[in-house]
Scaffold this active site. Structure first.
Site, mmCIF file in Angstrom:
data_model
loop_
_atom_site.group_PDB
_atom_site.id
_atom_site.type_symbol
_atom_site.label_atom_id
_atom_site.label_comp_id
_atom_site.label_asym_id
_atom_site.label_seq_id
_atom_site.Cartn_x
_atom_site.Cartn_y
_atom_site.Cartn_z
ATOM 1 N N LYS A 179 54.889 65.016 49.406
ATOM 2 C CA LYS A 179 54.941 66.040 48.362
ATOM 3 C C LYS A 179 53.655 66.011 47.524
ATOM 4 C CE LYS A 179 57.953 68.516 47.544
ATOM 5 N NZ LYS A 179 58.253 69.879 48.079
ATOM 6 N N THR A 223 58.155 67.699 42.995
ATOM 7 C CA THR A 223 59.079 66.667 42.500
ATOM 8 C C THR A 223 58.379 65.694 41.567
ATOM 9 O OG1 THR A 223 60.310 64.717 43.217
ATOM 10 C CG2 THR A 223 58.578 65.452 44.682
ATOM 11 N N ASP A 224 59.169 65.107 40.664
ATOM 12 C CA ASP A 224 58.604 64.076 39.778
ATOM 13 C C ASP A 224 58.269 62.791 40.525
ATOM 14 O OD1 ASP A 224 61.161 63.034 40.237
ATOM 15 O OD2 ASP A 224 61.698 62.859 38.118
ATOM 16 N N GLU A 225 58.732 62.682 41.780
ATOM 17 C CA GLU A 225 58.474 61.452 42.543
ATOM 18 C C GLU A 225 56.986 61.263 42.828
ATOM 19 O OE1 GLU A 225 61.000 60.081 45.479
ATOM 20 O OE2 GLU A 225 62.799 60.822 44.488
ATOM 21 N N TYR A 260 58.224 60.201 51.579
ATOM 22 C CA TYR A 260 58.602 61.509 51.023
ATOM 23 C C TYR A 260 57.695 61.888 49.856
ATOM 24 C CZ TYR A 260 61.002 64.630 47.791
ATOM 25 O OH TYR A 260 61.273 65.634 46.912
#
Ligand code: DAU
Length: 346
Positions: free
Chosen positions: A159, A130-132, A155
């Site tokens: 990741k 994810t870009d997060e 979260y």
């Protein structure tokens, strides 16, 4: 098919949102390859997400947890798996704030188990990330794959840890690992805890849309079909050890996203309700996607088109989302939004 074309794929989390869309996408493109969906069927992983695919001669299903090394190993042996694509994850930021430990368990330890099995069997692994992991991106910057990781929610941190384990396995063991970092993905079969399906279904039900804070946070909304095509490009043409961002390269505010939903569904802006913000809420994500473009991929949908198409899908599929909203989601909604929306009722 060439010798190194994946013939038998283990799709972990294949009953989830992006996973089920990818299973459908892949089998439509390569109907002769074997697809083994390995899924624990937690709240967001649902058999219904595979719909018409049940009964497909090349589709197999195994109920299992990615933290269960023995079961993953046995499944890979049984189906002669030559590629693991890891979609399995806990993915909702608000849930990670409320119950963070399960995110470490599934996202970090689960990915580690898959890497171990891949190493033992000498097979390739693709990690869906994810870009997060880049954290908040100040305007007008964009994040590229080699930029530093600054995850800011449990979260995102889980990741980021999984991404780094995957890179470590490439460097230390020479494992053939690739990673994609997707932006906010929208489309069919996304659980209504996420903003676009939540706002679409609330609007369809005539309920308030709870916008965190001022609603000026910015996100890049990519259609799940484009996301799947991006993963396919990496599986077919990507280089081992490399990471690829997947997104439109644009970003819009949450209020703009809501306006697209309300406009598409013909609903009024009076449904908008500004509520207490998410703790640590990342203000902006923005991706440089030129590396994936170099593999011949380009997004077919703009953010606005992706959101509008998604809102239309929810308008036409109440039979899919109503049972979810009437199930355990009800309790989550009350707990999470009860204080924010005093008149909350599903
Ligand atoms: O960027 C990729 C990530 O996008 C994925 O890795 C995550 O799995 C996915 O959940 C998503 O993270 P976000 O936190 O950006 O998505 P979410 O749909 O939860 O929220 C989108 C934006 O809408 C965000 O700024 C928070 C806001 N929001 C969300 C909810 C659920 C609200 O204003 N109100 C809400 O009730």
């Amino acid at each position: 098919m060439s010798a190194d074309f994946p013939r038998s794929l283990l799709m972990t989390g294949g009953c989830g949102f992006i996973g089920s869309n990818f299973v459908r996408f892949w089998l439509s493109r390569f109907p002769l390859s074997t697809v083994v969906v390995y899924d624990l069927l937690t709240y967001a992983g649902r058999r219904e997400n595979l719909g018409e695919l049940w009964g497909h001669p090349q589709l197999h299903f195994v109920l299992g947890d990615i933290t269960d090394l023995e079961r993953v190993r046995q499944t890979c042996h049984e189906y002669a798996i030559d590629l693991i694509v890891n979609f399995a994850a806990e993915t909702h930021v608000d849930q990670s704030i409320a119950r963070p430990l399960v995110f470490t368990e599934t996202n970090v330890r689960g990915t580690h188990v898959l890497l171990e099995v891949a190493r033992e069997l000498g097979i390739r692994l693709h990690q869906v990330s994810t870009d997060e992991v880049y954290g908040h991106v100040p305007e007008p910057q964009q994040r590229s794959e080699d930029d530093a990781l600054w995850p800011r929610s449990p979260y995102a941190a889980s990741k980021a840890a999984a991404d780094q384990l995957a890179q470590a396995y490439f460097i230390t063991y020479g494992l053939a690992v690739t990673t994609t970092r997707g932006s906010n993905t929208v489309g069919p079969y996304q659980h209504p805890e996420k903003a676009v399906p939540l706002f679409s279904t609330n609007a369809l039900l005539g309920q308030q849309l709870p916008i965190y804070g001022d609603g000026l946070q910015q996100r890049d909304y990519v259609h799940v079909h484009d996301h799947c095509a991006g993963i396919e490009a990496v599986l077919l043409r990507g280089t081992a050890g490399e990471i690829y961002n997947v997104g439109t390269g644009q970003d819009i505010t949450n209020l703009e996203m809501v306006d697209v939903i309300l406009g598409t569904l013909g609903k009024d802006r009076c449904l908008i309700e500004h509520v207490t913000d998410r703790p640590g809420h990342d203000r902006r994500y923005s991706l440089n996607v030129s590396k994936l473009h170099a593999l011949g991929w380009a997004a077919q949908y703009t953010c606005q088109q992706a959101i509008a198409e998604t809102a239309r899908w929810y308008a036409g599929h109440a039979e899919w989302w109503q049972p979810i909203r009437n199930g355990t989601f009800r309790q989550y909604y009350q707990e999470h939004y009860g204080q924010r929306l005093p008149d909350t009722d599903l």
